[in-house]
Design a protein around this motif. Structure first.
Motif, PDB file in Angstrom:
ATOM      1  N   HIS A   1     -12.730  17.398  12.168  1.00 55.73           N
ATOM      2  CA  HIS A   1     -13.582  17.122  13.328  1.00 55.73           C
ATOM      3  C   HIS A   1     -12.709  16.679  14.515  1.00 55.73           C
ATOM      4  CE1 HIS A   1     -16.937  15.818  15.712  1.00 55.73           C
ATOM      5  NE2 HIS A   1     -16.405  14.599  15.815  1.00 55.73           N
ATOM      6  N   ALA A   2     -11.731  15.825  14.209  1.00 56.51           N
ATOM      7  CA  ALA A   2     -10.834  15.328  15.259  1.00 56.51           C
ATOM      8  C   ALA A   2     -10.058  16.474  15.898  1.00 56.51           C
ATOM      9  CB  ALA A   2      -9.863  14.301  14.665  1.00 56.51           C
ATOM     10  N   ARG A   3      -9.587  17.398  15.063  1.00 57.49           N
ATOM     11  CA  ARG A   3      -8.811  18.523  15.587  1.00 57.49           C
ATOM     12  C   ARG A   3      -9.648  19.335  16.583  1.00 57.49           C
ATOM     13  NH1 ARG A   3      -5.499  22.412  11.674  1.00 57.49           N
ATOM     14  NH2 ARG A   3      -3.687  22.334  13.006  1.00 57.49           N
ATOM     15  N   MET A   4     -10.879  19.595  16.186  1.00 55.83           N
ATOM     16  CA  MET A   4     -11.752  20.407  17.033  1.00 55.83           C
ATOM     17  C   MET A   4     -12.017  19.714  18.381  1.00 55.83           C
ATOM     18  SD  MET A   4     -15.159  22.000  15.470  1.00 55.83           S
ATOM     19  CE  MET A   4     -16.125  20.601  16.009  1.00 55.83           C
ATOM     20  N   THR A   5     -12.393  18.453  18.329  1.00 52.28           N
ATOM     21  CA  THR A   5     -12.758  17.759  19.575  1.00 52.28           C
ATOM     22  C   THR A   5     -11.523  17.500  20.446  1.00 52.28           C
ATOM     23  OG1 THR A   5     -12.776  15.718  18.297  1.00 52.28           O
ATOM     24  CG2 THR A   5     -14.903  16.668  18.795  1.00 52.28           C
ATOM     25  N   ALA A   6     -10.399  17.138  19.805  1.00 48.47           N
ATOM     26  CA  ALA A   6      -9.190  16.839  20.587  1.00 48.47           C
ATOM     27  C   ALA A   6      -8.667  18.093  21.293  1.00 48.47           C
ATOM     28  CB  ALA A   6      -8.114  16.241  19.680  1.00 48.47           C
ATOM     29  N   SER A   7      -8.801  19.263  20.633  1.00 50.54           N
ATOM     30  CA  SER A   7      -8.316  20.520  21.255  1.00 50.54           C
ATOM     31  C   SER A   7      -9.006  20.747  22.587  1.00 50.54           C
ATOM     32  CB  SER A   7      -8.605  21.727  20.371  1.00 50.54           C
ATOM     33  OG  SER A   7      -8.179  21.511  19.088  1.00 50.54           O
ATOM     34  N   GLN A   8     -10.267  20.352  22.658  1.00 45.77           N
ATOM     35  CA  GLN A   8     -10.996  20.543  23.921  1.00 45.77           C
ATOM     36  C   GLN A   8     -10.725  19.408  24.904  1.00 45.77           C
ATOM     37  OE1 GLN A   8     -15.009  20.984  22.595  1.00 45.77           O
ATOM     38  NE2 GLN A   8     -14.584  22.982  21.686  1.00 45.77           N
ATOM     39  N   ARG A   9     -10.797  18.202  24.385  1.00 43.25           N
ATOM     40  CA  ARG A   9     -10.726  17.022  25.264  1.00 43.25           C
ATOM     41  C   ARG A   9      -9.364  16.865  25.942  1.00 43.25           C
ATOM     42  NH1 ARG A   9     -11.436  10.900  23.119  1.00 43.25           N
ATOM     43  NH2 ARG A   9     -11.838   9.912  25.137  1.00 43.25           N
ATOM     44  N   PHE A  10      -8.311  17.283  25.243  1.00 44.17           N
ATOM     45  CA  PHE A  10      -6.961  17.040  25.780  1.00 44.17           C
ATOM     46  C   PHE A  10      -6.219  18.336  26.091  1.00 44.17           C
ATOM     47  CE2 PHE A  10      -8.154  13.535  22.960  1.00 44.17           C
ATOM     48  CZ  PHE A  10      -8.164  12.493  23.888  1.00 44.17           C
ATOM     49  N   ASP A  11      -6.963  19.406  26.294  1.00 42.99           N
ATOM     50  CA  ASP A  11      -6.314  20.696  26.538  1.00 42.99           C
ATOM     51  C   ASP A  11      -5.487  20.643  27.826  1.00 42.99           C
ATOM     52  OD1 ASP A  11      -6.155  23.647  25.852  1.00 42.99           O
ATOM     53  OD2 ASP A  11      -6.718  23.647  27.971  1.00 42.99           O
ATOM     54  N   VAL A  12      -4.218  21.002  27.708  1.00 40.13           N
ATOM     55  CA  VAL A  12      -3.297  20.845  28.838  1.00 40.13           C
ATOM     56  C   VAL A  12      -3.710  21.680  30.059  1.00 40.13           C
ATOM     57  CG1 VAL A  12      -1.606  22.602  28.102  1.00 40.13           C
ATOM     58  CG2 VAL A  12      -0.838  20.602  29.401  1.00 40.13           C
ATOM     59  N   THR A  13      -4.301  22.834  29.822  1.00 37.38           N
ATOM     60  CA  THR A  13      -4.696  23.684  30.952  1.00 37.38           C
ATOM     61  C   THR A  13      -5.754  22.971  31.786  1.00 37.38           C
ATOM     62  OG1 THR A  13      -4.322  25.517  29.457  1.00 37.38           O
ATOM     63  CG2 THR A  13      -5.397  26.050  31.526  1.00 37.38           C
ATOM     64  N   THR A  14      -6.749  22.420  31.108  1.00 39.77           N
ATOM     65  CA  THR A  14      -7.825  21.709  31.812  1.00 39.77           C
ATOM     66  C   THR A  14      -7.275  20.470  32.518  1.00 39.77           C
ATOM     67  OG1 THR A  14      -9.162  22.349  29.928  1.00 39.77           O
ATOM     68  CG2 THR A  14     -10.183  20.837  31.491  1.00 39.77           C
ATOM     69  N   ILE A  15      -6.424  19.732  31.820  1.00 42.50           N
ATOM     70  CA  ILE A  15      -5.861  18.495  32.395  1.00 42.50           C
ATOM     71  C   ILE A  15      -5.006  18.836  33.622  1.00 42.50           C
ATOM     72  CG2 ILE A  15      -4.316  16.525  31.930  1.00 42.50           C
ATOM     73  CD1 ILE A  15      -6.545  16.104  29.986  1.00 42.50           C
ATOM     74  N   ASN A  16      -4.225  19.911  33.533  1.00 37.66           N
ATOM     75  CA  ASN A  16      -3.394  20.298  34.680  1.00 37.66           C
ATOM     76  C   ASN A  16      -4.256  20.728  35.876  1.00 37.66           C
ATOM     77  OD1 ASN A  16      -0.894  19.605  33.764  1.00 37.66           O
ATOM     78  ND2 ASN A  16      -0.362  21.639  33.020  1.00 37.66           N
ATOM     79  N   GLN A  17      -5.384  21.355  35.583  1.00 34.35           N
ATOM     80  CA  GLN A  17      -6.305  21.726  36.680  1.00 34.35           C
ATOM     81  C   GLN A  17      -6.839  20.467  37.362  1.00 34.35           C
ATOM     82  OE1 GLN A  17      -9.216  24.137  34.739  1.00 34.35           O
ATOM     83  NE2 GLN A  17      -7.947  26.001  34.849  1.00 34.35           N
ATOM     84  N   GLN A  18      -7.158  19.495  36.535  1.00 31.17           N
ATOM     85  CA  GLN A  18      -7.666  18.215  37.049  1.00 31.17           C
ATOM     86  C   GLN A  18      -6.613  17.590  37.990  1.00 31.17           C
ATOM     87  OE1 GLN A  18      -8.871  16.169  33.453  1.00 31.17           O
ATOM     88  NE2 GLN A  18      -9.546  14.409  34.631  1.00 31.17           N
ATOM     89  N   ILE A  19      -5.373  17.602  37.560  1.00 34.53           N
ATOM     90  CA  ILE A  19      -4.299  17.025  38.383  1.00 34.53           C
ATOM     91  C   ILE A  19      -4.106  17.845  39.654  1.00 34.53           C
ATOM     92  CG2 ILE A  19      -1.788  16.579  38.459  1.00 34.53           C
ATOM     93  CD1 ILE A  19      -2.059  15.398  35.687  1.00 34.53           C
ATOM     94  N   ALA A  20      -4.153  19.160  39.529  1.00 26.49           N
ATOM     95  CA  ALA A  20      -3.971  20.028  40.708  1.00 26.49           C
ATOM     96  C   ALA A  20      -5.053  19.730  41.745  1.00 26.49           C
ATOM     97  CB  ALA A  20      -4.020  21.494  40.284  1.00 26.49           C
ATOM     98  N   GLN A  21      -6.287  19.542  41.276  1.00 25.79           N
ATOM     99  CA  GLN A  21      -7.396  19.238  42.206  1.00 25.79           C
ATOM    100  C   GLN A  21      -7.163  17.912  42.911  1.00 25.79           C
ATOM    101  OE1 GLN A  21     -11.005  19.468  39.943  1.00 25.79           O
ATOM    102  NE2 GLN A  21     -10.927  21.705  39.889  1.00 25.79           N
ATOM    103  N   LEU A  22      -6.680  16.943  42.158  1.00 28.80           N
ATOM    104  CA  LEU A  22      -6.421  15.623  42.757  1.00 28.80           C
ATOM    105  C   LEU A  22      -5.319  15.729  43.807  1.00 28.80           C
ATOM    106  CD1 LEU A  22      -6.502  13.424  39.530  1.00 28.80           C
ATOM    107  CD2 LEU A  22      -8.053  13.199  41.484  1.00 28.80           C
ATOM    108  N   LEU A  23      -4.244  16.449  43.477  1.00 30.42           N
ATOM    109  CA  LEU A  23      -3.104  16.523  44.397  1.00 30.42           C
ATOM    110  C   LEU A  23      -3.444  17.351  45.634  1.00 30.42           C
ATOM    111  CD1 LEU A  23      -0.065  16.881  41.950  1.00 30.42           C
ATOM    112  CD2 LEU A  23      -1.192  14.814  42.784  1.00 30.42           C
ATOM    113  N   ALA A  24      -4.361  18.292  45.472  1.00 27.94           N
ATOM    114  CA  ALA A  24      -4.708  19.185  46.586  1.00 27.94           C
ATOM    115  C   ALA A  24      -5.321  18.416  47.763  1.00 27.94           C
ATOM    116  CB  ALA A  24      -5.667  20.261  46.092  1.00 27.94           C
ATOM    117  N   GLN A  25      -5.757  17.182  47.504  1.00 25.93           N
ATOM    118  CA  GLN A  25      -6.360  16.388  48.609  1.00 25.93           C
ATOM    119  C   GLN A  25      -5.333  15.905  49.616  1.00 25.93           C
ATOM    120  OE1 GLN A  25      -8.514  13.031  46.940  1.00 25.93           O
ATOM    121  NE2 GLN A  25      -8.828  14.200  45.082  1.00 25.93           N
ATOM    122  N   TYR A  26      -4.023  16.030  49.253  1.00 29.21           N
ATOM    123  CA  TYR A  26      -3.016  15.426  50.146  1.00 29.21           C
ATOM    124  C   TYR A  26      -2.192  16.459  50.880  1.00 29.21           C
ATOM    125  CZ  TYR A  26      -4.593  11.663  47.312  1.00 29.21           C
ATOM    126  OH  TYR A  26      -5.417  10.783  46.667  1.00 29.21           O
TER     127      TYR A  26
END
Ligand code: UDP
Ligand code: GLC
Length: 378
Positions: free
Chosen positions: A353-378
């Motif tokens: 169960h942990a493997r399944m949920t962690a694969s989604q919650r901590f996926d590097v592609t999604t996290i990098n998109q999140q960071i890109a959106q934050l940085l794009a404000q500057y």
């Protein structure tokens, strides 16, 4: 966007491994500036991420340094500041990944008028930092940073409690590539053989050797587990904790656990080693800011037991995707190890169960998109 990433370490700690993933998408137009040479530089080069060592001598100020010691290091810092100011003019944004990087990044941001982002990987509490260090970090972040990215709610809360401006902060967890944590089965068999782990119930501990990472708690817990339970301690002292390393070896000798506790030193094959484990233990005695190893264990499909404090409590829900025990309590830890030893199917269900949920919650592609959106404000 052209980014100047700054990190004080040449070693491979969690903050550096996190930065590796964050810097990757910007590798064609960015630079990672380090304050000391070391394996981190080589790893960045292997990944074709431009890197430069910007300091000519080591900056000796430490997490527990007082004001005098901090001021004493000023002489070492000045040449780096001058260097960073020169370089920063070519970039759109300064991204400070550690505390010393924040100090230098803040000054460079002031002189070059480049926005400063601070990635906070630490819990700025008394347990981890001196009063001086906390005050410097918070004051500089409040005054110069446009954004503070906290690696967990625990780190965010401690920053605010130390006087940090809440509106500056946002939480972004570390990202991971789940595919890396599915190594070849044949490699694992070989590794098990090489390490003499066949037929054992293997508890893995993956962390640099440092008192607050609590390897001694696991060693103590081993005395309360049956003989087939073996522990592998993966990691080395990265920041001069040699005394603790000696203590650990002494503890193992005193408890006559030489055959059941193996020190493997620093390794680069973490996914393979995790695959040889039946359980991964996290034992930090002070609150863990995030805890990459906890997520890595989940992605490896291994049951994980973590110390109930800090970021670990955001990652693990007891009995749902892992186990939580009171920090610094070997008896409780041993109980979980013994339960997992006996109830393998149940703990594997939790791990799956942990493997399944962690694969989604901590996926590097999604996290990098999140960071890109934050940085794009500057
Ligand atoms: N790690 C490693 N080799 C080792 C021990 C640890 O590559 O021998 C990695 C581990 O897989 C994890 C990181 O180092 O990704 C440690 O990060 P964590 O957040 O768990 O703790 P930190 O040391 O940053 O406080
Ligand atoms: C720091 C923290 C660790 C965290 C890592 C990545 O090294 O000690 O808990 O996982 O940064 O954010």
């Amino acid at each position: 966007m052209k980014i100047l990433f700054l990190d004080q370490s040449g070693n491979l700690g969690g903050a550096e491994l996190c930065l590796l993933d964050i810097a990757k998408p910007y590798s064609d137009r960015s630079l990672v500036g380090l304050f000391v040479d070391g394996p981190f530089k080589s790893l960045l080069q292997q990944h074709h991420i431009p890197v430069e060592v910007l300091a000519t001598q080591q900056i000796t100020v430490r997490k527990q340094s007082n004001l005098l010691q901090a001021l004493g290091s000023f002489q070492q810092i000045v040449p780096v500041i001058i260097n960073v100011i020169k370089i920063a003019r070519v970039y759109d944004l300064i991204y400070a990944n550690t505390q010393k990087a924040l100090v230098i990044g803040a000054i460079a941001s002031f002189f070059t008028r480049r926005p400063l982002v601070y990635h906070l990987h630490d819990i700025l509490s008394k347990e981890h930092f001196s009063e001086t260090n906390r005050r410097i970090a918070v004051t500089l972040a409040n005054r110069f940073a446009s954004l503070v990215i906290a690696n967990s709610q625990a780190s965010q809360t401690a920053f605010i409690q130390a006087g940090g401006r809440p509106e500056l902060t946002t939480v972004v967890y570390n990202g991971f590539n789940p595919k890396i944590y599915q190594p070849d089965v044949s490699d694992i068999k070989q590794l098990q053989q090489d390490l003499g782990l066949e037929g054992k119930f293997v508890v893995g501990h993956f962390s640099r050797l440092a008192p607050w990472k609590g390897q001694h708690i696991l060693i103590n817990a081993m005395t309360k587990c049956p003989p087939e339970v073996t522990a592998i301690l993966v990691g080395d002292a990265l920041f001069g904790e040699q005394e603790y390393v000696q203590q650990l070896h002494q503890q193992v000798a005193n408890l006559e656990l030489e055959n059941r506790v193996k020190f493997l030193g620093f390794r680069s094959d973490i996914p393979q080693l995790m695959a040889t484990c039946d359980l991964v233990a996290h034992t930090s005695t002070s609150p863990e800011p995030f805890g990459r190893v906890i997520v890595e264990a989940m992605l490896s499909g291994k049951p994980v037991v973590a110390a109930k404090a800090g970021g670990a409590t955001e990652l693990v829900e007891h009995g749902v995707n892992g186990f939580l025990v009171e920090a610094g309590e070997p008896q409780e830890l041993a109980q979980v190890i013994n339960t997992c030893l006996v109830e393998r199917e149940q703990s594997q269900t939790i791990a799956n169960h942990a493997r399944m949920t962690a694969s989604q919650r901590f996926d590097v592609t999604t996290i990098n998109q999140q960071i890109a959106q934050l940085l794009a404000q500057y």
